[in-house]
Each structure stands twice: as C-alpha cells, then as structure tokens.
Design a protein around this motif. Structure first.
Motif, PDB file in Angstrom:
ATOM      1  N   PHE A  60      18.953 -14.390  32.302  1.00  0.00           N
ATOM      2  CA  PHE A  60      19.290 -15.087  31.070  1.00  0.00           C
ATOM      3  C   PHE A  60      19.928 -14.132  30.059  1.00  0.00           C
ATOM      4  O   PHE A  60      20.979 -14.439  29.469  1.00  0.00           O
ATOM      5  N   LEU A  61      19.335 -12.950  29.893  1.00  0.00           N
ATOM      6  CA  LEU A  61      19.905 -11.966  28.962  1.00  0.00           C
ATOM      7  C   LEU A  61      21.297 -11.525  29.423  1.00  0.00           C
ATOM      8  O   LEU A  61      22.207 -11.340  28.618  1.00  0.00           O
ATOM      9  N   THR A  62      21.438 -11.374  30.750  1.00  0.00           N
ATOM     10  CA  THR A  62      22.757 -11.012  31.294  1.00  0.00           C
ATOM     11  C   THR A  62      23.773 -12.101  30.976  1.00  0.00           C
ATOM     12  O   THR A  62      24.908 -11.817  30.580  1.00  0.00           O
ATOM     13  N   ALA A  63      23.338 -13.349  31.127  1.00  0.00           N
ATOM     14  CA  ALA A  63      24.246 -14.473  30.863  1.00  0.00           C
ATOM     15  C   ALA A  63      24.711 -14.442  29.404  1.00  0.00           C
ATOM     16  O   ALA A  63      25.881 -14.697  29.110  1.00  0.00           O
ATOM     17  N   LEU A  64      23.800 -14.080  28.502  1.00  0.00           N
ATOM     18  CA  LEU A  64      24.150 -14.083  27.080  1.00  0.00           C
ATOM     19  C   LEU A  64      25.257 -13.089  26.752  1.00  0.00           C
ATOM     20  O   LEU A  64      26.092 -13.325  25.891  1.00  0.00           O
ATOM     21  N   ARG A  65      25.244 -11.938  27.454  1.00  0.00           N
ATOM     22  CA  ARG A  65      26.262 -10.944  27.104  1.00  0.00           C
ATOM     23  C   ARG A  65      27.442 -10.958  28.084  1.00  0.00           C
ATOM     24  O   ARG A  65      28.214 -10.022  28.165  1.00  0.00           O
ATOM     25  N   THR A  66      27.561 -12.030  28.855  1.00  0.00           N
ATOM     26  CA  THR A  66      28.679 -12.136  29.785  1.00  0.00           C
ATOM     27  C   THR A  66      29.712 -13.107  29.224  1.00  0.00           C
ATOM     28  O   THR A  66      29.365 -14.223  28.847  1.00  0.00           O
ATOM     29  N   ARG A  67      30.947 -12.636  29.186  1.00  0.00           N
ATOM     30  CA  ARG A  67      32.005 -13.535  28.742  1.00  0.00           C
ATOM     31  C   ARG A  67      32.239 -14.542  29.854  1.00  0.00           C
ATOM     32  O   ARG A  67      32.344 -14.177  31.015  1.00  0.00           O
ATOM     33  N   ALA A  83      35.404 -19.085  33.917  1.00  0.00           N
ATOM     34  CA  ALA A  83      35.161 -20.367  34.566  1.00  0.00           C
ATOM     35  C   ALA A  83      35.720 -20.443  35.986  1.00  0.00           C
ATOM     36  O   ALA A  83      35.123 -21.065  36.848  1.00  0.00           O
ATOM     37  N   ARG A  84      36.858 -19.791  36.238  1.00  0.00           N
ATOM     38  CA  ARG A  84      37.534 -20.019  37.525  1.00  0.00           C
ATOM     39  C   ARG A  84      36.706 -19.666  38.749  1.00  0.00           C
ATOM     40  O   ARG A  84      36.520 -20.503  39.628  1.00  0.00           O
ATOM     41  N   PRO A  85      36.176 -18.415  38.817  1.00  0.00           N
ATOM     42  CA  PRO A  85      35.358 -18.110  39.997  1.00  0.00           C
ATOM     43  C   PRO A  85      34.112 -18.994  40.089  1.00  0.00           C
ATOM     44  O   PRO A  85      33.678 -19.337  41.180  1.00  0.00           O
ATOM     45  N   LEU A  86      33.584 -19.385  38.930  1.00  0.00           N
ATOM     46  CA  LEU A  86      32.392 -20.236  38.940  1.00  0.00           C
ATOM     47  C   LEU A  86      32.708 -21.593  39.560  1.00  0.00           C
ATOM     48  O   LEU A  86      31.983 -22.084  40.423  1.00  0.00           O
ATOM     49  N   VAL A  87      33.829 -22.178  39.129  1.00  0.00           N
ATOM     50  CA  VAL A  87      34.232 -23.474  39.679  1.00  0.00           C
ATOM     51  C   VAL A  87      34.443 -23.347  41.188  1.00  0.00           C
ATOM     52  O   VAL A  87      33.997 -24.202  41.968  1.00  0.00           O
ATOM     53  N   ALA A  88      35.069 -22.256  41.599  1.00  0.00           N
ATOM     54  CA  ALA A  88      35.312 -22.040  43.028  1.00  0.00           C
ATOM     55  C   ALA A  88      33.991 -21.963  43.775  1.00  0.00           C
ATOM     56  O   ALA A  88      33.821 -22.564  44.839  1.00  0.00           O
ATOM     57  N   GLN A  89      33.036 -21.234  43.218  1.00  0.00           N
ATOM     58  CA  GLN A  89      31.729 -21.069  43.853  1.00  0.00           C
ATOM     59  C   GLN A  89      31.000 -22.419  43.940  1.00  0.00           C
ATOM     60  O   GLN A  89      30.429 -22.762  44.969  1.00  0.00           O
ATOM     61  N   LEU A 130      24.300 -19.681  38.535  1.00  0.00           N
ATOM     62  CA  LEU A 130      24.896 -20.819  37.828  1.00  0.00           C
ATOM     63  C   LEU A 130      25.483 -21.829  38.812  1.00  0.00           C
ATOM     64  O   LEU A 130      25.332 -23.043  38.642  1.00  0.00           O
ATOM     65  N   ALA A 131      26.129 -21.311  39.858  1.00  0.00           N
ATOM     66  CA  ALA A 131      26.752 -22.207  40.825  1.00  0.00           C
ATOM     67  C   ALA A 131      25.698 -23.070  41.511  1.00  0.00           C
ATOM     68  O   ALA A 131      25.925 -24.261  41.756  1.00  0.00           O
ATOM     69  N   ILE A 132      24.539 -22.490  41.811  1.00  0.00           N
ATOM     70  CA  ILE A 132      23.501 -23.275  42.482  1.00  0.00           C
ATOM     71  C   ILE A 132      23.008 -24.388  41.560  1.00  0.00           C
ATOM     72  O   ILE A 132      22.849 -25.535  41.981  1.00  0.00           O
ATOM     73  N   ILE A 133      22.784 -24.047  40.285  1.00  0.00           N
ATOM     74  CA  ILE A 133      22.295 -25.079  39.360  1.00  0.00           C
ATOM     75  C   ILE A 133      23.307 -26.219  39.265  1.00  0.00           C
ATOM     76  O   ILE A 133      22.962 -27.395  39.415  1.00  0.00           O
ATOM     77  N   LEU A 134      24.569 -25.852  39.028  1.00  0.00           N
ATOM     78  CA  LEU A 134      25.584 -26.892  38.847  1.00  0.00           C
ATOM     79  C   LEU A 134      25.784 -27.706  40.119  1.00  0.00           C
ATOM     80  O   LEU A 134      25.860 -28.939  40.075  1.00  0.00           O
ATOM     81  N   SER A 135      25.846 -27.018  41.266  1.00  0.00           N
ATOM     82  CA  SER A 135      26.122 -27.796  42.470  1.00  0.00           C
ATOM     83  C   SER A 135      24.897 -28.594  42.896  1.00  0.00           C
ATOM     84  O   SER A 135      25.039 -29.672  43.467  1.00  0.00           O
ATOM     85  N   SER A 136      23.694 -28.105  42.602  1.00  0.00           N
ATOM     86  CA  SER A 136      22.509 -28.912  42.899  1.00  0.00           C
ATOM     87  C   SER A 136      22.538 -30.197  42.096  1.00  0.00           C
ATOM     88  O   SER A 136      22.252 -31.281  42.609  1.00  0.00           O
ATOM     89  N   LEU A 137      22.887 -30.044  40.826  1.00  0.00           N
ATOM     90  CA  LEU A 137      22.964 -31.220  39.955  1.00  0.00           C
ATOM     91  C   LEU A 137      23.973 -32.224  40.521  1.00  0.00           C
ATOM     92  O   LEU A 137      23.709 -33.421  40.636  1.00  0.00           O
ATOM     93  N   LEU A 138      25.108 -31.669  40.905  1.00  0.00           N
ATOM     94  CA  LEU A 138      26.179 -32.493  41.461  1.00  0.00           C
ATOM     95  C   LEU A 138      25.724 -33.186  42.757  1.00  0.00           C
ATOM     96  O   LEU A 138      25.872 -34.396  42.931  1.00  0.00           O
ATOM     97  N   LEU A 139      25.150 -32.389  43.652  1.00  0.00           N
ATOM     98  CA  LEU A 139      24.761 -32.912  44.960  1.00  0.00           C
ATOM     99  C   LEU A 139      23.628 -33.922  44.847  1.00  0.00           C
ATOM    100  O   LEU A 139      23.626 -34.951  45.524  1.00  0.00           O
TER     101      LEU A 139
END
Ligand code: ADP
Ligand code: MG
Lengths: 247, 256
Positions: B23-30, B33-39, B141-150
């Motif tokens: 979570f802390l890493t996520a906060l300081r990460t710009r 979106a592109r690789p995330l969408v791909a994942q 993040l990809a697992i959370i989003l794709s789980s939601l989707l699936l």
C-alpha cells in the motif's frame, strides 16, 4: 575495500555467522571457501545490505552499510556489483534489457546504454547477436555470463561473486576465472569470490579465507593455506588435487 | 493441528505487514496505466473459460435444486428471484473466487516464488529497483481488477445460464423467471455483491503475492508457497464471507 567487524547473524536461533571479522583490500582478490550452508551467501548479502547483522558492523570503503536504510543503500549497490549464484535474469526481458537493467539513471541515454551493453557483453565473450534473445533461449553457461555482464554494466569498483563457476563447463570456468583476474589486475576492481572450488582459489586468489561454523578456520595466501594443518582445509586441497589429476 | 494454526497466524501477521508495504509503495508510485491494463487483460483472458464454465454450472445446479423444492409447494414463480439471489449473494462469489485462488493465485505465487528463490528479486534490488514496485504492485492491482471483472462476468453468465436451464430442464417460462428477479433483488444487493467480489479479489491478490514473495528454500519452497497460497486464500475467503454477508445484509436492511 570491504570490512566485517565482529558480525554475528542468526536465523531462527541458529548462528550462521559468529563474531566474524575480515577485510578485503582495494584491488585484492579474496576467495571465501566453505562447505554448503556455512553462510557464504549470507556474508555477501550483508555487503549489499540485503541482510543486516544482528551484531557487529559491515563497511564498504569506510561507509557503514550495516546501518543504512534501503533508500541510502543505492550508492553502495552501484559501487558493489553482486553476481548471484543463479543467473537471476528476468525471464520476460531480452538480453539487452536485462543487461541494461541497472542503467536507468538519467545519465544513461538509450544510445549510451546500448553501447555499454555491447561493451560488457564483449567482456564476457558474448556477441551482439544475442541482444534480442530471451534468457530461456540461452544455455545455462550463457545465462550466467549475461548475468555477469548485467552486474558489470554500471561499472562497479567492487565485485561480489557467489559461486561464479558452479555448474559451468571447464572452458567457461577458465574464461570466467580469467575475467575475474583481468578485472582485478587491469581495473583494480576489489573482488570477493565465494566458492568451494579450491583449485580456482589457489590459482587466482591473493588470499583465501575458509569459513566454518560461522568462524574463520584459516586465512592466508594460497601458500599459507596449502600448509594449513586443519583437516577441512586439507579435504578441500586434496579434492582440488584429485580433480586436477583426473583431467 | 496446533502447529498448522500457529503457522497460519504467523503468516497472517506477515501478510498484514506485506499489504501495508504494498500500500505504501502504491502511494509513492506514479500511475502507469498501460502495463496495468495489459496485465489485467492477460490475467482475465487466461481465466475466462474456467470462470465462465463455473458460473454457468453454479447457476444450473442451484436452479435444479430450488426447482425441486419450489415445485413441491407449487411456488415455481419464485424460482428466478430465489435462484438469482442465491447465486449473486452467497454461492457464486464464493465458488468462483475459490477457482480464482486455484488459478490466478497459484500462478502468481509460483511466478513470484520462482523469482524469489532464483534470486531475481535480490538482483533487482541490487540494480537499484524496488521489487515491490516493479514486480508485486502491478500483479497485485491486476489480480484485484481482473478478479472483479471475472467474478462479475461469471455471475452474469450464471444468471443468464440459469434462465436457459430453467426453461430447458424445468419448463419455466423465461419471462416469468426474469420478472421474479426484482422481487428478491434490488440494485443495492448487486452493489453489495460487487463489493464482495472486490474483497475476495483483494484476498487472492494479497495472499498469493505474499506467499510467492516470501518463498524460500528452492523448488520445494515454491511448491509450499503455491499450496499455501491456494489453501489460505480459500480459508480467508470463507471467513470473509462469514463476516461480510451478515454485515452487508444488516447494512442493506438498515438502509431500507
Ligand atoms: N533469509 C534467510 N532466512 C532464514 N534462513 C536463512 C536465510 N538465508 C540463509 N539462511 C540459512 O543460512 C544458512 C547459510 O546459508 P547460505 O549463506 O546460503 O549458505 P552457503 O554457504 O551455501 O552460501 C542456511 O542454512 C540457510 O538455510
Ligand atoms: Mg550460497
């Protein structure tokens, strides 16, 4: 220069390093020998701050690395290149991307980085035709050399080798040993080589340290080591002799 | 047995710290979106057939079961509502997230575990890159989003499939089936189901990334990480369901 001062490290109550002190001088090649599981890799990981000692201090060029946090370890890690026992290449990246992985600071433009990648691949005797291959397409020996190139690319002045020749064929072993020798002699790179290959150690090392039960069992020049009365050291020596004879 | 519980509580503490670090890493990460969408696309695509299949049959099994009971009381007009409610409230998210734990979770634990034991994680750190940021965060993040989707998708397939099964095997008119749905469900319940799916996706992501990232002791350790990822995910999801279902029901009740 690398210095350990009374380093103690335990995992789950088992002491791996016990009041361990030694020093590697500028431009020196020190071989660290010991049986499997004796804490050789653990020793190397202390130098780049992947592990912290329970007691004692670790220095690299008078910087106390054992008290630095992750953010301030960056400069030390640029100075100290670690060659891991596994090739540890990223499977999804090409050889070029793997070797350039440490070249992402702003001063490395794409062109300069590619130039540097070619140069370091040359140092480990690999040609530019491999640039766009994936690690899975290379032999184990090649992967290990790519890994070495990746460590050399940012231009470290201290190199830590974790069993650089384990699992390599004799010809690649000779080539890697020659490279360690040349880097040290021509570029004054300080080298700490973890190994259980006494034969290479006798040939290359300025000094040899034998680690056992978390402590120094023997430390000295190859000539000193050859005269050591310790049974374990003698075992290592006779094994090396045996291998030389059978070849 | 005691030891198993000991190991699990120890892992639970480690898991909490790990999630905090991510979570802390996520906060300081710009955000990138592109690789995330791909994942997300990759993960979703890989699991889509499995999950669709499961959704369809969860719906079908429940239709047959409910039809058996309702027909005894001549109450088949409620079938659509009752079945849809059961699918999206309880059984659907549970069974389908079990499948995701076995598929996405195990795959991620194996992938990260292999990277850990072959020293790729250490190598990345030594070359000046944060492995949490570079390796873990995108997968998490990809697992959370794709789980939601699936999960959403498979629930929809489950509901749609039930309509067909109800007609073919139970002789229920699709129109009658569908008009019964609003009598049991309102948009808030769908929202609660989505929330649950997000929660289970989070559990799959957190447990599998944590187990993989902290694997040790070579190939055997990777195997252990994969097994634990699957088992712990399922146990945590059951427990989360036990807490979340009554809580959400109570909140929905209070809102009405
Ligand atoms: N991060 C760790 N956590 C727990 N135990 C560890 C860790 N790293 C190493 N060890 C243990 O320390 C001992 C020495 O390991 P290592 O330094 O890898 O041996 P080697 O001399 O063969 O390189 C081994 O028994 C290993 O299991
Ligand atoms: Mg080792």
């Amino acid at each position: 220069m690398i210095r350990f001062e009374g380093v103690t490290k335990a995992f789950g109550g088992r002491k791996i390093l016990d009041d361990f002190s030694f020093e590697v001088g500028k431009g020196e090649i020190l071989f660290l020998l010991g049986k499997s599981g004796m804490g050789k890799s653990v020793t190397l990981k202390h130098i780049v701050g992947l592990l912290k000692p329970d007691w004692g201090r670790v220095f690299v060029d008078d910087i106390e690395v054992s008290c630095l946090d992750e953010a301030r370890l960056g400069p030390v890690r640029r100075k100290c290149g670690m060659v891991f026992q596994h090739p540890a290449l990223l499977d999804s990246l090409t050889v070029r991307e793997n070797v350039a992985f440490g070249l992402r600071a702003p001063e490395w433009t794409e062109a300069r980085a590619l130039e540097r990648v070619r140069e370091t691949l040359g140092l480990v005797h690999l040609g530019p035709e491999l640039l766009d291959r994936l690690p899975a397409e290379l032999s184990y020996g090649m992967q290990k050399r790519v890994s070495l190139a990746r460590t050399l690319a940012p231009g470290p002045d201290t190199l830590l080798f974790d069993e650089p020749t384990t699992g390599l064929d004799p010809i690649t072993t000779t080539a890697v040993n020659a490279l360690i020798h040349d880097l040290s002699r021509n570029l004054h790179v300080t080298s700490l080589v973890v190994s259980h290959d006494m034969e290479s150690a006798l040939k290359l090392a300025d000094r040899i340290l034998v680690l056992d039960q978390g402590r120094i069992l023997a430390l000295g020049t190859p000539q000193d080591i050859e005269r050591s009365p310790e049974p374990l050291v003698q075992d290592f020596l006779s094994e090396a002799l045996e291998r030389r004879r059978t070849r | 047995m005691n030891r198993a519980i000991g190991v699990m509580t120890e892992d639970l503490g480690g898991l909490a710290l790990f999630v905090k670090d991510v979570f802390l890493t996520a906060l300081r990460t710009r955000s990138n979106a592109r690789p995330l969408v791909a994942q997300v696309a990759l993960v979703s695509f890989r699991s889509l057939p499995t999950v669709a299949f499961a959704g369809l049959f969860v719906g079908a099994i429940l239709v047959l079961q409910f039809n058996l009971i309702l027909s005894r009381y001549d109450a088949q007009i409620f079938l659509g509502g009752l079945n849809t409610s059961a699918v999206i409230r309880e059984v659907g998210p549970l069974i389908i997230s079990f499948l995701l734990a076995g598929k996405v979770g195990a795959y991620t634990a194996a992938e990260l575990g292999t990277m850990r034991v072959t020293e790729q994680v250490d190598a990345i750190r030594c070359l000046g890159t944060d492995p949490l940021q570079y390796l873990v965060l995108p997968r998490f993040l990809a697992i959370i989003l794709s789980s939601l989707l699936l999960l959403t998708l498979s629930l929809m397939i489950g509901i749609a499939g039930s309509v067909v099964v109800a007609q073919l095997l139970c002789g229920i008119n699709p129109l009658q089936y569908v008009t019964a749905i609003p009598r049991f469900l309102n948009p808030a319940i769908f929202a609660a189901a989505l929330l649950k799916c997000g929660l289970y996706g989070f559990i799959v992501a957190a447990v599998s990334c944590h187990q993989g990232y902290t694997a040790r002791n070579g190939a055997r350790g990777v195997g252990q990480a994969v097994t634990r990822a699957a088992i712990y995910t399922n146990l945590y999801i059951i427990f989360a369901q036990f807490i979340a279902s009554p809580t959400l029901n109570w909140m929905l009740g209070a809102a009405q």
